[in-house]
Design an enzyme around this catalytic site. Structure first.
Site, PDB file in Angstrom:
ATOM      1  N   LYS A   9     -11.811   8.406 -20.573  1.00  0.00           N
ATOM      2  CA  LYS A   9     -12.516   7.500 -21.476  1.00  0.00           C
ATOM      3  C   LYS A   9     -12.583   8.035 -22.904  1.00  0.00           C
ATOM      4  CE  LYS A   9     -15.035   5.216 -17.823  1.00  0.00           C
ATOM      5  NZ  LYS A   9     -14.674   6.011 -16.619  1.00  0.00           N
TER       6      LYS A   9
HETATM    7  C1  LIG Z   1     -14.480   5.248 -15.477  1.00  0.00           C
HETATM    8  C2  LIG Z   1     -13.718   6.015 -14.491  1.00  0.00           C
HETATM    9  C3  LIG Z   1     -12.876   5.380 -13.562  1.00  0.00           C
HETATM   10  C4  LIG Z   1     -12.777   3.889 -13.461  1.00  0.00           C
HETATM   11  O1  LIG Z   1     -12.177   3.282 -14.585  1.00  0.00           O
HETATM   12  P1  LIG Z   1     -12.353   1.730 -14.840  1.00  0.00           P
HETATM   13  O2  LIG Z   1     -11.654   1.451 -16.099  1.00  0.00           O
HETATM   14  O3  LIG Z   1     -13.841   1.473 -14.933  1.00  0.00           O
HETATM   15  O4  LIG Z   1     -11.769   1.029 -13.655  1.00  0.00           O
HETATM   16  C5  LIG Z   1     -12.136   6.164 -12.712  1.00  0.00           C
HETATM   17  N1  LIG Z   1     -12.223   7.505 -12.727  1.00  0.00           N
HETATM   18  C6  LIG Z   1     -13.030   8.149 -13.591  1.00  0.00           C
HETATM   19  C7  LIG Z   1     -13.111   9.628 -13.532  1.00  0.00           C
HETATM   20  C8  LIG Z   1     -13.787   7.436 -14.506  1.00  0.00           C
HETATM   21  O5  LIG Z   1     -14.583   8.079 -15.346  1.00  0.00           O
END
Ligand SMILES: *Cc1c(COP(=O)(O)O)cnc(C)c1O
Length: 436
Positions: A110
């Protein structure tokens, strides 16, 4: 580019600019913003990615979504700062590869979306120093740290992060509660869906209007769209290695923003074979694809807690990407769910067969790839590894019987004091925001 609400049945009604979609987060009618057109990239570009630098690719991919709203120089600067770390595609054997998205400052994928969004907001806010924008964000684990880090010290921006009490790891909690400055953390008695509901309610609350609230969840177009970069860079690396056959991508999915960005990349012309959304036992989408009924259940806590989401916001965007050709959705997209036992088994398989240490989310990605691959023999299967294994240190160490060191980015937060406020209800959130 203009953005329209997906709740809006009349497509031409009041589409908004990128800036407005970014600043508002969610449309007035509660719908998610979606671009009014899907830009088409020149095949000369998408089939010759190694001829372009990482920053050039990112610029060309994102520029059509922003148009004239950010000057070219500034946008180029923003994408190169966003991507100033590696996103390597690590080959486990001739078939399986892990796309490692965890080399950013908070070791979560993210980081890319948060850094991009923070810099765009900083640009749009550049001349309004006296008008504070408040970023309100719900996190199931990793969003919080990435957003906190991405927005730290951005002028004119206050960040308020809601996380479910006791349901994020110690490292995750520290990443979002120890920065101070313009970053505030709220520990919510409830699960992630409860946090997300509070955030959505706040955006629609007339009494909160004067606070200039915006979101930094993947519902925000400025966090969602830059995730396309991973897929372009993965395909670039394959092409560099002389592999032109489109690959299968398996994405560990919670709110379905990441995989939706992958499908957007495909719709823009990136050569890709198939998408698997791999979930934990919060399996609303796998059940929906199997039965046609969309029936979220109560969220169940799992060892892949960043995906403990039972009503994924972005799925509606995936359907929108196939609006004209709904029959193609099932051809290009599958979704499977895996429980904690299967996830731990996969972590062991990855270690024993490939010498690869994966975190639980990445392991679920691997399972999704493994499940679908027999239908796409001869294609490469890429699973996205969305968090550094040290982010889930206890689980990885116990399951694999190994010890892992904390990388420096994570060590740095371990000795800082947590600072947060506990809340249980929407009214308490309102009081907190009112007092900021
Ligand atoms: C947020 C997250 C996900 C999921 O991603 P999305 O875009 O919400 O489907 C998967 N793995 C990790 C480690 C995350 O932080």
């Amino acid at each position: 580019m203009k953005y329209a609400s997906l709740n809006n049945t009349n497509k031409d009604q009041n589409p908004v600019s990128f800036q407005e979609a970014l600043v508002k987060g969610l449309a007035d009618d509660k719908g998610l913003y979606f671009p009014t057109a899907i830009p088409q990239l020149d095949p000369e570009f998408t089939h010759n990615l190694p001829a372009y630098s990482k920053a050039e690719i990112a610029y060309r991919v994102i520029a059509p979504f922003i148009g004239e709203e950010i000057p070219e120089d500034t946008l180029r600067q923003i994408v190169s700062e966003t991507l100033d770390f590696d996103i390597p595609l690590v080959h486990l054997n001739d078939t399986y590869s892990s796309l490692e998205l965890f080399h950013g400052p908070t070791m979560a994928f993210k980081d890319v979306g948060a850094r991009f969004m923070a810099r765009c907001l900083g640009y749009f806010n550049r001349e309004k120093k006296n008008r504070t924008v408040r970023v309100l964000v719900a996190t199931s684990g990793d969003t919080g740290g990435a957003v906190a880090n991405g927005f730290l010290h951005v002028p004119g921006v206050e960040v308020v992060i809601l996380y479910p009490e006791g349901k994020v790891s110690d490292i995750q909690e520290r990443q979002l509660t120890t920065l101070g400055a313009n970053i505030k953390a709220l520990s919510v008695k409830g699960d992630f869906d409860a946090c997300q509901r509070m955030v959505k309610t706040a955006f629609l609350d007339e009494e909160m209007h004067h606070l200039n609230l915006t979101s930094a969840n993947s519902i925000n177009v400025a966090r969602w769209l830059p995730q396309m970069f991973y897929y372009f860079l993965a395909v670039r690396q394959l092409q560099q290695e002389g592999n032109d056959k489109p690959a299968l991508f398996s994405v560990p999915s919670g709110n379905f923003g990441n995989i939706c960005a992958g499908i957007m990349s495909y719709r823009m012309g990136l050569p890709m074979k198939h998408f698997v959304a791999a979930t934990n036992v919060n399996d609303t989408i796998p059940r929906y694809l199997a039965t046609g009924n969309y029936t979220p259940k109560t969220t169940v806590p799992t060892i892949a807690n960043a995906m403990d989401v039972s009503d994924p916001s972005n799925f509606i965007r995936i359907e929108a990407l196939f609006r004209e050709t709904p029959e193609l959705l099932r051809q290009h997209f599958s979704s499977y769910s895996f429980n904690d036992r299967e996830t731990r088994e996969a972590m062991k398989t990855l270690k024993d067969d490939f010498g690869y240490i994966a975190d639980p989310h990445g392991a679920i990605g691997y399972l999704g790839a493994e499940k679908k691959l027999p239908e796409h023999k001869g294609h490469k299967a890429i699973f996205l590894e969305t968090a550094h294994p040290a982010k889930f240190k206890d689980e990885v160490e116990t399951t694999l019987g190994i010890r892992i060191d904390l990388p420096p980015q994570l060590q740095a937060v371990m000795h800082r004091e947590k600072e947060y406020t506990s809340i249980a209800t929407y009214d308490e959130l309102k009081d907190f925001l009112g007092a900021l």
